[in-house]
Design an enzyme around this catalytic site. Sequence first.
Site, PDB file in Angstrom:
ATOM      1  N   ALA A 261       0.831  -1.202   0.000  1.00 17.14           N
ATOM      2  CA  ALA A 261       0.000   0.000   0.000  1.00 17.14           C
ATOM      3  C   ALA A 261       0.860   1.244   0.000  1.00 17.14           C
ATOM      4  CB  ALA A 261      -0.901  -0.021   1.227  1.00 17.14           C
ATOM      5  N   ILE A 263       4.480   1.610  -0.667  1.00 19.22           N
ATOM      6  CA  ILE A 263       5.648   1.849  -1.525  1.00 19.22           C
ATOM      7  C   ILE A 263       5.197   2.402  -2.878  1.00 19.22           C
ATOM      8  CG2 ILE A 263       7.560   0.756  -2.750  1.00 19.22           C
ATOM      9  CD1 ILE A 263       7.768  -1.204  -0.423  1.00 19.22           C
ATOM     10  N   GLU A 265       5.921   2.290  -5.831  1.00 19.21           N
ATOM     11  CA  GLU A 265       6.718   1.674  -6.894  1.00 19.21           C
ATOM     12  C   GLU A 265       6.223   2.103  -8.275  1.00 19.21           C
ATOM     13  OE1 GLU A 265       4.771  -0.205  -4.840  1.00 19.21           O
ATOM     14  OE2 GLU A 265       3.180  -0.549  -6.286  1.00 19.21           O
ATOM     15  N   ASP A 307      11.595  31.812 -35.507  1.00 18.30           N
ATOM     16  CA  ASP A 307      11.672  32.357 -36.866  1.00 18.30           C
ATOM     17  C   ASP A 307      10.640  33.441 -36.997  1.00 18.30           C
ATOM     18  OD1 ASP A 307      13.512  30.588 -37.647  1.00 18.30           O
ATOM     19  OD2 ASP A 307      12.155  29.270 -38.759  1.00 18.30           O
ATOM     20  N   ASP A 619      13.490  25.517 -39.836  1.00 19.35           N
ATOM     21  CA  ASP A 619      12.836  24.715 -40.859  1.00 19.35           C
ATOM     22  C   ASP A 619      13.806  24.147 -41.885  1.00 19.35           C
ATOM     23  OD1 ASP A 619      13.394  27.120 -42.008  1.00 19.35           O
ATOM     24  OD2 ASP A 619      11.316  27.707 -42.380  1.00 19.35           O
ATOM     25  N   ASP A 623      19.343  24.481 -40.434  1.00 22.01           N
ATOM     26  CA  ASP A 623      18.909  24.813 -39.069  1.00 22.01           C
ATOM     27  C   ASP A 623      19.101  23.633 -38.132  1.00 22.01           C
ATOM     28  OD1 ASP A 623      18.145  27.322 -39.775  1.00 22.01           O
ATOM     29  OD2 ASP A 623      16.048  26.803 -40.124  1.00 22.01           O
ATOM     30  N   ASN A 685       0.258   7.826   1.340  1.00 24.76           N
ATOM     31  CA  ASN A 685       1.010   6.654   1.766  1.00 24.76           C
ATOM     32  C   ASN A 685       1.569   6.833   3.164  1.00 24.76           C
ATOM     33  OD1 ASN A 685       0.429   5.479  -0.580  1.00 24.76           O
ATOM     34  ND2 ASN A 685       2.468   5.596  -1.477  1.00 24.76           N
ATOM     35  N   GLU A 688      -1.118   6.233   5.609  1.00 25.59           N
ATOM     36  CA  GLU A 688      -1.445   4.818   5.801  1.00 25.59           C
ATOM     37  C   GLU A 688      -0.394   4.122   6.670  1.00 25.59           C
ATOM     38  OE1 GLU A 688      -1.815   3.299   1.791  1.00 25.59           O
ATOM     39  OE2 GLU A 688      -3.284   4.855   1.337  1.00 25.59           O
ATOM     40  N   ASN A 713      -5.845   1.225  -0.801  1.00 21.86           N
ATOM     41  CA  ASN A 713      -4.874   1.415  -1.878  1.00 21.86           C
ATOM     42  C   ASN A 713      -5.565   1.468  -3.237  1.00 21.86           C
ATOM     43  OD1 ASN A 713      -2.215   1.681  -2.637  1.00 21.86           O
ATOM     44  ND2 ASN A 713      -2.070  -0.471  -3.207  1.00 21.86           N
ATOM     45  N   THR A 716      -7.976   4.757  -3.500  1.00 21.74           N
ATOM     46  CA  THR A 716      -7.414   6.114  -3.434  1.00 21.74           C
ATOM     47  C   THR A 716      -6.234   6.325  -4.365  1.00 21.74           C
ATOM     48  OG1 THR A 716      -5.987   5.508  -1.599  1.00 21.74           O
ATOM     49  CG2 THR A 716      -8.127   6.444  -1.045  1.00 21.74           C
ATOM     50  N   ASP A 717      -5.417   5.291  -4.585  1.00 21.02           N
ATOM     51  CA  ASP A 717      -4.176   5.519  -5.326  1.00 21.02           C
ATOM     52  C   ASP A 717      -4.353   5.541  -6.840  1.00 21.02           C
ATOM     53  OD1 ASP A 717      -2.878   5.688  -3.022  1.00 21.02           O
ATOM     54  OD2 ASP A 717      -1.410   4.101  -3.400  1.00 21.02           O
TER      55      ASP A 717
HETATM   56  P1  ATP Z   1      12.793  33.361 -41.246  1.00 16.97           P
HETATM   57  O1  ATP Z   1      11.907  32.337 -41.869  1.00 16.97           O
HETATM   58  O2  ATP Z   1      14.007  32.793 -40.618  1.00 16.97           O
HETATM   59  O3  ATP Z   1      12.072  34.328 -40.410  1.00 16.97           O
HETATM   60  P2  ATP Z   1      13.041  34.550 -43.766  1.00 16.97           P
HETATM   61  O4  ATP Z   1      12.094  33.561 -44.287  1.00 16.97           O
HETATM   62  O5  ATP Z   1      12.660  35.948 -43.808  1.00 16.97           O
HETATM   63  O6  ATP Z   1      13.463  34.258 -42.334  1.00 16.97           O
HETATM   64  P3  ATP Z   1      14.853  33.650 -45.771  1.00 16.97           P
HETATM   65  O7  ATP Z   1      13.777  32.846 -46.334  1.00 16.97           O
HETATM   66  O8  ATP Z   1      16.173  33.040 -45.518  1.00 16.97           O
HETATM   67  O9  ATP Z   1      14.462  34.337 -44.425  1.00 16.97           O
HETATM   68  O10 ATP Z   1      15.016  34.903 -46.704  1.00 16.97           O
HETATM   69  C1  ATP Z   1      16.092  35.803 -46.551  1.00 16.97           C
HETATM   70  C2  ATP Z   1      16.002  36.874 -47.618  1.00 16.97           C
HETATM   71  O11 ATP Z   1      16.104  36.260 -48.895  1.00 16.97           O
HETATM   72  C3  ATP Z   1      14.683  37.617 -47.621  1.00 16.97           C
HETATM   73  O12 ATP Z   1      14.770  38.772 -46.850  1.00 16.97           O
HETATM   74  C4  ATP Z   1      14.465  37.975 -49.074  1.00 16.97           C
HETATM   75  O13 ATP Z   1      15.090  39.198 -49.355  1.00 16.97           O
HETATM   76  C5  ATP Z   1      15.214  36.892 -49.820  1.00 16.97           C
HETATM   77  N1  ATP Z   1      14.303  35.897 -50.339  1.00 16.97           N
HETATM   78  C6  ATP Z   1      13.394  35.170 -49.660  1.00 16.97           C
HETATM   79  N2  ATP Z   1      12.734  34.311 -50.457  1.00 16.97           N
HETATM   80  C7  ATP Z   1      13.260  34.473 -51.689  1.00 16.97           C
HETATM   81  C8  ATP Z   1      13.034  33.866 -52.957  1.00 16.97           C
HETATM   82  N3  ATP Z   1      12.139  32.900 -53.123  1.00 16.97           N
HETATM   83  N4  ATP Z   1      13.756  34.293 -54.008  1.00 16.97           N
HETATM   84  C9  ATP Z   1      14.685  35.230 -53.864  1.00 16.97           C
HETATM   85  N5  ATP Z   1      14.954  35.845 -52.701  1.00 16.97           N
HETATM   86  C10 ATP Z   1      14.255  35.485 -51.619  1.00 16.97           C
END
Ligand code: ATP
Length: 874
Positions: A261, A263, A265, A307, A619, A623, A685, A688, A713, A716-717
């Site tokens: 009752a 321990i 465990e 982000d 993403d 990263d 416990n 008890e 036990n 309640t437990d």
């Molecule tokens: P986060 O998602 O980290 O907040 P972000 O999405 O703004 O950042 P990036 O996607 O790395 O960052 O974009 C960085 C820069 O690249 C942007 O500020 C923009 O000027 C340019 N950029 C973003 N998307 C494109 C694209 N498809 N083609 C060309 N340039 C782009």
Amino acid sequence: MQIGLTEQQAQQRLAQQGENRLAAAKRKRPLSIFLGQFRDVMVLILLAATVISALLGEITDAVTIILIVLLNAVLGFVQEYRTERTLEALSAMTAPTARVFRDGTLTTRPAAELVNGDVIRVEAGDRVPADCRILRCRGLFAEESVLTGESVPVGKHPGAPEDTDNAPGKDTLLYTGTGITQGAGEAVVIATGTATQMGQISSMLSQIEAGRTPLQERLGELGKTVAIICLAVCLIVFGAGVLRGEPVFDMLLTGITIAIAAIPEGLPATVTIALALAVNRMLRANALVNRLHAVETLGCTSVICSDKTGTITENRMTVTRLFAGGELYEVRGSGYRITGEIRLGKEICNPAAKPDLTALLRCGVLCSNAAIRTDREIRCRQRGSISAAGDWQVQGDPTEIALLVAASKAGVTARSLSGWKRMEEEPFDSDTRCMTVLARSGSRCTAFCKGAADVLLPRCAFYMQNGIPQPMTPAMRQSLTAQAQLLSGRALRVLALTEKDCDSLSAAEYGLTFLGFSGMEDPVRQEAKEAIRRCRSAQIRTVMITGDHPATAKAVAAQAGLLRGRQVLTGAELDDMPEETLRRQLDRYSVFARVSPAHKLRLVRAYRSRGEIVTMTGDGVNDAPAIKEADVGVAMGLTGTDVAKQAADVILLDDNFATLVGAVEQGRCIYANIRKFVRYLLSCNIGEVLTMFLGILMGMPMVLLPVQLLLVNLVTDGLPAIALGLEPPERGNMEKPPRRPEESFFSGGLLGTILLRGVLIGLSTLACFSLLLHMGCGVAGARTGALTTLVLSQLLHVFECKSEQKNIFTVPYLNNGKLVLAVLASLLCLFGAIYVPALQTVFSTVALSGAALLRAVGLSLAVPLVAALIPKGR
Ligand code: ATP
């Protein structure tokens, strides 16, 4: 010729080869879960003793004990089974997928279905689903550190068709579990499952087993200490009883029953159940937890590095400004709406009459991988596909979609530019921040390049004016930079669009002609603002880390409410800052702009070196190191790459910052709940054990019989403790500073509260026992009274455990329906055991008279009343 296998061939091979899994996940069978409930030594001893007592003729007692032990095992089984299934379902959700050709068409399948001979397609961000030989590729690099420990990506090339040996270290093969960092390609599967290199490395397989979380470890230790104390008490009770002349066998049974009752465990198992239930709750709120320990750590988070795009903002870009030929246009209509016009000043303008504007929009359409349509759905795999009624069907990167939508409003579309044929592409990369496409129309070959203004403007040698490139002067460059700055300051993402007549991508490095800017709006998520406010009150620092321009980032941060007097630091400034200075000055900044993934890693380390607990989102492929390094790594479910998801502890299914903050809140809540049920279980416990211990020491008859103790036990437990683990977050949960991970589990005077409450429960039970004895209720009546007081005071206590601040008068009783039901069920069991004649024989109870019942109830009520008078430890 058809690429890859037919569906039929694949099915046949699947039947022969088996699924493409590294190791058959050790699925616990229901029977072994059930038998596991009897692993406890004490339970086994009890069962043995029960069998002996049955042989001695105590049949009713023996059957009852066995039934209660069985019932307990069934309850334990149900909970553990559910936990197992929850965790299994979670791992199935994160199971990898693969893009594979079947019957000549590219489809997305679970990676487990791959067989030798399948042709798959991989691209940057993917995790390789099987060992395969490369057929075709473009700039393909794979990161193979999981296999080789070497984190520098390896360049890959097509291999010879006869090569079917998946020996390690070949640059013509891709290996399971490695990540594609750059490029794209097609490859044919040559080994799956345990035949892959990864499958052969047995040490990797051990990682599949879910480890215990630090809290489980700590509570496991605690359980052991309590067990030792309990065993000592049992020995004393046994010894004292025998010395006093009680039958040895009865005392043995009593001693063992007290041990069972008292321990705890099941503590680590109860924590797992509570964590699994929390994981389920988080999943319903769109946060998928990859690793159980993350739930605990989330609650300690002191810094969230988020982000910007898609997390704090909606990632629903709309071009609202265009700058071309020295004129600033306004684009009307928001989101992916089909309607909208382009205005110059107050006038609607005819884009066809504006050659510079048309050139700008053409670059936006040609230098793009996105697609928009108004008719039928588009089938191609791109990140972030969105569609809604009355909108364009869109596919691809929201930045590019926004450019296509704006161009469509001016009549510039992929169809109107069908004369242009794409030759080559330098894809967008967060590090280079630009993208280039080489296209040909008739004899003209042009590179179209778009990207961050600060990256492209220095590369421009001309600017377009009335359809004619003019040499770029320093003054013009300065004025264009100022224009970009102005647009960025309005929270717009600014892209520069450029072109150059040339016949190779490498020639488009310099000497570009500047066509103009596009300024796009990406609204801040309403719920993110609220979440940022909640973080502030919870003393969690929110930091925005973005690749975008500092001015845009600052404006967005201000809109989201996370700037608050703090500053913006850029990646370039970060590069120049010594480690020590960065660490000292970190507090000054809440926005880091124009940062690359490498900077993210540095920031995580800097925060952690100050003792912060960092939750970091990401993403992209690059990263992954920062996600891994953070205390809680978080990947985006919608836009995240496989590699990022693989590295993450938590995946946000909706990419939303508010979801992340909700998960942090749940993390805090679950820790508080675990404290609640540990408080409850331990104090009950102690109550008890004390009852039995003091009873013997004071020379009283045995206060409770073994079957009665087992009943206590059981009622309640089990259920009430689990229900406590399901408590909703308390108000004020997000109004206190984060807990330090090293903080003692019993901080804030919890241990004192537990001991005091245990003593009070024990004393009131004893008081009831001796009171009823003196009233002449007989030993059976006194025992029934003690049983009632003991159970009732515990069931009242469970409500007190709902809060560490509130007492029995102020705590909300009804906000957790499961707890109310669990308590009602327990009450029913108690009164059934006292008043149902058949059960009276089983539990050796008698029906209590009104007066006796009143005293038993009164004494159990006295416990929380006395406790309410004693000031709280915190
Ligand atoms: P986060 O998602 O980290 O907040 P972000 O999405 O703004 O950042 P990036 O996607 O790395 O960052 O974009 C960085 C820069 O690249 C942007 O500020 C923009 O000027 C340019 N950029 C973003 N998307 C494109 C694209 N498809 N083609 C060309 N340039 C782009």
